[in-house]
Design a protein around this motif. Structure first.
Motif, short mmCIF file in Angstrom:
data_model
loop_
_atom_site.label_atom_id
_atom_site.label_comp_id
_atom_site.label_asym_id
_atom_site.label_seq_id
_atom_site.Cartn_x
_atom_site.Cartn_y
_atom_site.Cartn_z
N UNK A 105 0.83 -1.21 0.00
CA UNK A 105 0.00 0.00 0.00
C UNK A 105 0.86 1.26 0.00
N UNK A 106 1.94 1.24 0.78
CA UNK A 106 2.84 2.40 0.82
C UNK A 106 3.51 2.60 -0.53
N UNK A 107 4.00 1.52 -1.11
CA UNK A 107 4.67 1.61 -2.41
C UNK A 107 3.69 2.07 -3.49
N UNK A 112 1.65 5.48 -7.62
CA UNK A 112 0.46 5.99 -8.30
C UNK A 112 0.16 7.44 -7.94
N UNK A 113 0.60 7.88 -6.76
CA UNK A 113 0.40 9.27 -6.39
C UNK A 113 1.12 10.21 -7.34
N UNK A 114 2.37 9.87 -7.69
CA UNK A 114 3.12 10.67 -8.64
C UNK A 114 2.44 10.66 -10.01
N UNK A 156 -2.30 -4.73 -1.83
CA UNK A 156 -2.01 -3.48 -1.13
C UNK A 156 -1.50 -2.40 -2.07
N UNK A 157 -0.73 -2.80 -3.08
CA UNK A 157 -0.19 -1.87 -4.07
C UNK A 157 -1.33 -1.12 -4.78
N UNK A 158 -2.37 -1.86 -5.14
CA UNK A 158 -3.52 -1.24 -5.78
C UNK A 158 -4.31 -0.36 -4.82
N UNK A 159 -4.51 -0.84 -3.60
CA UNK A 159 -5.26 -0.07 -2.60
C UNK A 159 -4.53 1.23 -2.26
N UNK A 437 2.51 11.15 2.89
CA UNK A 437 2.19 11.09 4.32
C UNK A 437 1.53 9.76 4.68
N UNK A 438 0.72 9.24 3.77
CA UNK A 438 0.15 7.91 4.00
C UNK A 438 1.26 6.87 4.09
N UNK A 439 2.21 6.93 3.15
CA UNK A 439 3.28 5.93 3.09
C UNK A 439 4.18 6.00 4.32
#
Length: 517
Positions: A105-107, A112-114, A156-159, A437-439
Motif C-alpha cells: 500500500x505504501x509503495x 500511483x500518487x506521482x 495493497x499496491x492497488x489499494x 504522508x500515508x506511506x
C-alpha cells in the motif's frame, strides 16, 4: 489559444491572458496564462445527485479495503489449520502477510500518487482498481505461501494507489461547504467493509457449509465481485476540472462544469448564483518531484509536521488494537476463533459511526478543535482501557465496548488525517502529498506495527498487551497536541484559498502568507 472561461450556467466568455511572450516569474514558458472561475463554480454548487454519484463511484473503495484487511485477520486461524490448502502459520498471516500488504500500500501510494498528479485523477483511479481486482482474484487462487504473500503485496499496491487518486479527486469535486464531512464519512466507510468482512468470515469459517480449503477463497472472490460493481459506477466519474484546467485542458474543464451546472439546475428547478471569484493560472503539463518536495517541506513545513504526526499516531493506535484483536479475545477471554468476527463487527460499527456522526462538526465547529479533540480523546480512552485490562476488570464484552468507544473518536480523527493532507497543500502536489504522508505514517505504524504488536498480543502476558495499548495511546495523544498547535482552519474554504496552486499567477506573492496559516 487560451481556454475559455464560462460564467454561470450557459454564460461563456473568452479566457483572459497576461501579455504574451513571457511566463510569470518562477514558471517555465510554453503554456497559456488564462483566467478561470471553474474552482468557484464547483464550490458554490448545492448538493445533488451528481455528487452522490461521485461519492458512490469513488468512496466505496474503502469498503473493499476494510473487507480485505478484516477478512485476512479473521481467517488467519483457519489458514494455519491442516487442510486449508496453505502451509502457513497464524503469526505469518498477521505478521508477514499483514506487513507485506501495508508495504504494498505504501509503495502503491507513492508510485500511483506521482502518476496521478502527472496524468490525472480519472486515469489512475481506474488503473488502481484494476490492479486491486487482479491481485485479489489471484489471492483467492493461492496454493503456496509465496503466492499468497506476493499477491497480498500487490493487492495493497492497488489499494495504496486508490488512496492517493481518490482522495485528491473527491476533495476537488466536492463543494467546500461539504468537503470535511464527506471526506470523513468516505474514509470511515472502510469500517462498513470491516463489518462485512467480519460477518462473512463467520460464514466462511463454518465447515458445515464450506470445506476448509474453499471458504476463505470465496471471501476474496466476493471482493472481486464488489470491485467489479464499483468499476461499473466509476466509469461515469469525470476527471477533476481543477486538474484539467491547470494541465492545459481548459476547454474540457469548462464544458464539464457547464454540463454539471445545467444538470443541477434542472434537478433543483432554480438558477445557480454567479461564482464569486476567479483565478489566473499558468497552464502546465507536469511538475517535477523536486518541486513537489520543496513545496511540501520548505514552503509548508508546519503542515508537513502536522501530516506526519496525524498519520503516525492513528497508524500505531489502530495497530495496537486491530492486529492483536483476535489473539486478545482468544488468549485472554477464551473466545473461539470462529466467533471473533461477531466482536469485530461491533467495534467496526463504532468506527463507522464516529465519522458519520462527528463529520459535520469538522465543517461547523472547525478543523483544529475537532482534529485535536478526537485524537486526544481516543488516546486518553485507550490509556483507560489499558488500565482496566491490567486490573483484570474486563471480559470479552466489556473489552469490546471499551474498544468501541475508543475507536468512535479515533476513526473520526484518523479520517481527518487524510482530509488534512489532501486540502492543505497546493493542487499540483495533492496526490503526491497524500501518498507521501500515508506511506511514511503507515510504514512507521503499519509495517512495524503488525510485527511488534502481533508478538506483544499473542504472548499471553498481560503486561505485553498493556504495553501495546500504551504505545498506541501515547502517539495518538502526541498527535492531538500537535494538531492543537498546527492544524489549519480550512473549514468552508476553497482549496485554492487554503493553499495557492503553484500554477497561479499570484502564487509567488501569496505562498508566504498562506504557509504561515
Amino acid at each position: 489559444m487560451a481556454s475559455p472561461v464560462a460564467g454561470p450556467a450557459g454564460d461563456g466568455a473568452p479566457g483572459r491572458r497576461t501579455p504574451e511572450g513571457r511566463a510569470p516569474a518562477g514558471r517555465a514558458a510554453g503554456g497559456h496564462v488564462v483566467t478561470t472561475d471553474v474552482q468557484a463554480r464547483l464550490d458554490r454548487l448545492p448538493w445533488s445527485g451528481w455528487h452522490w454519484m461521485i461519492v458512490i463511484g469513488l468512496g466505496t473503495v474503502w469498503i473493499l479495503d476494510g473487507l480485505e484487511v478484516t477478512i485476512v485477520g479473521n481467517i488467519a486461524g483457519r489458514l494455519s489449520e491442516k487442510g486449508s490448502g496453505l502451509a502457513v502459520t497464524a503469526s505469518q498471516i498477521t505478521g508477514i502477510a499483514a506487513a507485506l500488504y501495508v508495504a504494498g500500500a505504501c509503495s502503491g501510494a507513492l508510485f500511483f500518487g506521482w502518476l496521478t498528479d502527472r496524468f490525472g485523477r480519472r486515469k489512475l483511479f481506474m488503473i488502481t482498481l484494476a490492479v486491486y481486482l487482479t491481485a485479489t482474484a489471484m489471492t483467492a487462487l493461492s496454493f503456496a505461501p509465496w503466492w499468497f504473500f506476493t499477491f497480498r503485496f500487490l493487492t495493497g499496491f492497488g489499494i495504496g494507489g486508490e488512496y492517493a487518486a481518490i482522495n485528491s479527486a473527491i476533495d476537488e469535486l466536492i463543494p467546500s461547504k461539504y468537503r470535511g464531512r464527506v471526506d470523513l464519512i468516505i474514509n470511515g466507510s472502510y469500517w462498513l467493509g470491516a463489518i462485512g468482512g467480519s460477518l462473512l468470515s463467520v460464514l466462511a469459517l463454518n465447515t458445515g457449509i464450506f470445506a476448509k480449503d474453499v471458504g476463505w477463497r470465496l471471501t476474496f472472490a466476493l471482493g472481486v465481485v464488489l470491485g467489479l460493481v464499483i468499476l461499473l459506477v466509476r466509469r461515469h466519474v469525470p476527471e477533476s476540472p481543477r486538474w484539467q484546467f491547470i494541465h492545459g485542458h481548459g476547454d474540457e474543464a469548462t464544458d464539464l462544469v457547464h454540463e454539471v451546472e445545467q444538470r443541477i439546475e434542472q434537478e433543483k428547478h432554480r438558477q445557480l448564483p454567479p461564482p464569486k471569484s476567479e483565478m489566473t493560472i499558468h497552464q502546465r503539463k507536469s511538475i517535477g518531484f523536486g518541486t513537489i518536495a520543496k513545496t511540501v517541506f520548505t514552503t509548508y513545513p508546519r503542515r508537513a509536521v502536522l501530516g506526519l504526526a496525524l498519520f503516525v499516531g492513528q497508524a500505531f493506535l489502530y495497530n495496537a488494537i486491530t492486529f492483536g484483536f483476535g489473539n486478545i479475545l482468544t488468549t485472554f477471554f477464551g473466545v473461539s476463533s470462529g466467533h471473533t468476527g461477531y466482536y469485530f463487527a461491533v467495534i467496526a460499527a463504532g468506527n463507522f459511526l464516529g465519522p458519520l456522526l462527528l463529520g459535520r462538526l469538522f465543517d461547523t465547529v472547525g478543523r483544529r478543535v475537532m482534529i485535536s479533540s478526537t485524537y486526544l480523546l481516543s488516546g486518553l480512552l485507550l490509556f483507560g482501557t489499558a488500565w482496566l485490562f491490567h486490573r483484570g476488570s474486563l471480559d470479552a464484552t466489556t473489552m469490546t465496548a471499551c474498544w468501541c468507544v475508543v475507536l468512535f473518536f479515533a476513526s473520526a480523527g484518523a479520517s481527518s488525517a487524510y482530509l488534512t493532507v489532501s486540502e492543505v497543500f497546493p493542487m499540483e502536489t495533492r496526490a503526491m502529498a497524500i501518498a507521501f504522508f500515508y506511506a511514511v505514517g503507515t510504514a512507521a505504524g503499519g509495517i512495524s506495527g503488525p510485527l511488534v504488536f502481533s508478538d506483544l498480543t499473542k504472548s499471553g502476558v498481560v503486561d505485553d498487551t498493556v504495553l501495546a495499548f500504551c504505545l498506541g495511546a501515547s502517539l495518538m495523544c502526541a498527535a492531538g497536541l500537535v494538531a492543537l498547535v498546527l492544524a489549519v482552519n480550512a473549514e468552508g474554504k476553497s482549496l485554492e484559498d487554503i493553499a495557492t496552486p503553484l500554477s497561479s499567477a499570484d502564487s509567488a506573492s501569496s505562498d508566504a502568507s498562506t504557509a504561515a496559516a
